[in-house]
Design a protein around this motif. Structure first.
Motif, PDB file in Angstrom:
ATOM      1  N   GLN A 128       0.853  -1.186   0.000  1.00  0.00           N
ATOM      2  CA  GLN A 128       0.000   0.000   0.000  1.00  0.00           C
ATOM      3  C   GLN A 128       0.889   1.237   0.000  1.00  0.00           C
ATOM      4  O   GLN A 128       1.631   1.471   0.953  1.00  0.00           O
ATOM      5  N   HIS A 129       0.799   2.007  -1.076  1.00  0.00           N
ATOM      6  CA  HIS A 129       1.647   3.194  -1.256  1.00  0.00           C
ATOM      7  C   HIS A 129       0.978   4.401  -0.589  1.00  0.00           C
ATOM      8  O   HIS A 129       0.698   5.410  -1.234  1.00  0.00           O
ATOM      9  N   GLY A 130       0.698   4.260   0.709  1.00  0.00           N
ATOM     10  CA  GLY A 130       0.030   5.323   1.445  1.00  0.00           C
ATOM     11  C   GLY A 130      -1.333   4.879   1.919  1.00  0.00           C
ATOM     12  O   GLY A 130      -1.763   3.732   1.717  1.00  0.00           O
ATOM     13  N   THR A 131      -2.048   5.809   2.552  1.00  0.00           N
ATOM     14  CA  THR A 131      -3.360   5.511   3.117  1.00  0.00           C
ATOM     15  C   THR A 131      -4.437   6.360   2.457  1.00  0.00           C
ATOM     16  O   THR A 131      -4.150   7.422   1.884  1.00  0.00           O
ATOM     17  N   GLY A 132      -5.668   5.893   2.554  1.00  0.00           N
ATOM     18  CA  GLY A 132      -6.814   6.683   2.111  1.00  0.00           C
ATOM     19  C   GLY A 132      -6.747   7.122   0.667  1.00  0.00           C
ATOM     20  O   GLY A 132      -6.264   6.397  -0.214  1.00  0.00           O
ATOM     21  N   GLU A 133      -7.222   8.340   0.420  1.00  0.00           N
ATOM     22  CA  GLU A 133      -7.297   8.866  -0.944  1.00  0.00           C
ATOM     23  C   GLU A 133      -5.926   8.994  -1.578  1.00  0.00           C
ATOM     24  O   GLU A 133      -5.753   8.713  -2.771  1.00  0.00           O
ATOM     25  N   ILE A 134      -4.929   9.409  -0.792  1.00  0.00           N
ATOM     26  CA  ILE A 134      -3.580   9.541  -1.348  1.00  0.00           C
ATOM     27  C   ILE A 134      -3.050   8.182  -1.776  1.00  0.00           C
ATOM     28  O   ILE A 134      -2.456   8.033  -2.848  1.00  0.00           O
ATOM     29  N   GLY A 135      -3.254   7.166  -0.946  1.00  0.00           N
ATOM     30  CA  GLY A 135      -2.815   5.831  -1.307  1.00  0.00           C
ATOM     31  C   GLY A 135      -3.452   5.355  -2.606  1.00  0.00           C
ATOM     32  O   GLY A 135      -2.797   4.724  -3.439  1.00  0.00           O
ATOM     33  N   GLN A 136      -4.729   5.668  -2.803  1.00  0.00           N
ATOM     34  CA  GLN A 136      -5.405   5.293  -4.044  1.00  0.00           C
ATOM     35  C   GLN A 136      -4.828   6.064  -5.225  1.00  0.00           C
ATOM     36  O   GLN A 136      -4.627   5.508  -6.314  1.00  0.00           O
ATOM     37  N   MET A 137      -4.535   7.342  -5.027  1.00  0.00           N
ATOM     38  CA  MET A 137      -3.979   8.162  -6.108  1.00  0.00           C
ATOM     39  C   MET A 137      -2.589   7.693  -6.524  1.00  0.00           C
ATOM     40  O   MET A 137      -2.195   7.831  -7.694  1.00  0.00           O
ATOM     41  N   MET A 138      -1.832   7.126  -5.580  1.00  0.00           N
ATOM     42  CA  MET A 138      -0.473   6.689  -5.904  1.00  0.00           C
ATOM     43  C   MET A 138      -0.465   5.466  -6.806  1.00  0.00           C
ATOM     44  O   MET A 138       0.553   5.156  -7.429  1.00  0.00           O
ATOM     45  N   GLY A 139      -1.573   4.751  -6.875  1.00  0.00           N
ATOM     46  CA  GLY A 139      -1.699   3.652  -7.834  1.00  0.00           C
ATOM     47  C   GLY A 139      -1.117   2.340  -7.352  1.00  0.00           C
ATOM     48  O   GLY A 139      -0.702   2.187  -6.195  1.00  0.00           O
ATOM     49  N   ALA A 140      -1.091   1.372  -8.271  1.00  0.00           N
ATOM     50  CA  ALA A 140      -0.647   0.012  -7.942  1.00  0.00           C
ATOM     51  C   ALA A 140       0.860  -0.029  -7.730  1.00  0.00           C
ATOM     52  O   ALA A 140       1.626   0.585  -8.480  1.00  0.00           O
TER      53      ALA A 140
END
Length: 257
Positions: A128-140
């Motif tokens: 997981q490349h971060g948490t929450g919305e930022i983690g989702q924005m960072m991608g796979a």
């Protein structure tokens, strides 16, 4: 198996008579704009490569394949894309296959779960490349466990401490773990890679493994440097097993018994 930290997350891994280049960021000091929405605006990389520029072609000529955890620019930069032979095998997570092919590379091998390549077994792990919305924005993002020469090396990739990392440690019981540390973060949100405290958590979770914290002192949004990371690990009583190598250093992997 031998591992050298070049700089940031860029590694050379020598195993089964082959040489893998991991996550190459090869630009000279200050070539790129800073990572935006960060606490400072210092151009990156913050430091040069730890070898003379005239030695870089020879190093790249020795590489048999490139292994990419993901294609963010600090792990797969335009200079690396320009310098590397377009016919070189590029081993990557499935999400990045078309991106790398569009960059002109003709031998792109996605790793869905496992790949046996030239005597090296490569197992893909999550993160997981971060948490929450930022983690989702960072991608796979992915990590990889390499098995060769009777050893297991876990390259966790750009991830925080999470269930996927815990599962990889439990499933593979690696001899050595390389963690992308520095606690990089933006002006808002939590860190997007491991902090020193999380490096210590990994070391405690996997007491059989030597742990190496890399990904330090190269990008402007990192919050922790080598000194802070070493101090934190020392306070946790983990200095004998959790290491913070310098750029250019060969990592002293545990010897086979």
């Amino acid at each position: 198996m031998q591992v050298q930290l070049i700089r940031h997350a860029t590694l050379l891994v020598k195993a089964a008579g082959k040489t893998l280049l991991v996550d190459p960021m090869l630009a000279p000091h200050g070539q790129y704009d800073p990572v935006p929405r960060s606490a400072n605006q210092i151009r990156i990389p913050l430091v040069d490569l730890p070898l003379p520029s005239d030695e870089l072609p020879g190093l790249l000529a020795s590489v048999d394949a490139v292994l990419l955890t993901h294609t963010h620019a600090d792990h797969w930069d335009p200079v690396a894309q320009q310098l590397l032979d377009k016919s070189l095998p590029i081993l990557c997570q499935p999400a990045d296959t078309e991106t790398v092919r569009a960059q002109g590379f003709t031998h792109v091998q996605p790793i869905e779960t496992q790949l046996d390549w030239e005597g090296i077994r490569i197992n893909r792990t999550g993160g997981q490349h971060g948490t929450g919305e930022i983690g989702q924005m960072m991608g796979a993002v992915s990590g990889f466990v390499l098995e060769a020469d009777g050893q297991r090396l876990y390259l966790a990739g750009d991830t925080i401490w999470c269930e996927e990392v815990s599962q990889a440690l439990d499933q593979y019981r690696p001899d050595a773990v390389v963690l992308n540390a520095g606690g990089a973060r933006f002006l808002q949100g939590d860190p997007i890679v491991m902090t020193a405290a999380e490096v210590a958590q990994v070391a405690r979770h996997a007491p059989q493994a030597a742990v190496y914290a890399v990904h330090l002192e190269t990008v402007n949004h990192s919050a922790e440097d080598r000194a802070a990371t070493k101090s934190s690990l020392a306070q946790a009583g983990l200095s004998a097993r959790a290491h913070v190598p310098a750029d250019g250093e060969w990592l002293p992997l545990p010897r086979l018994v």
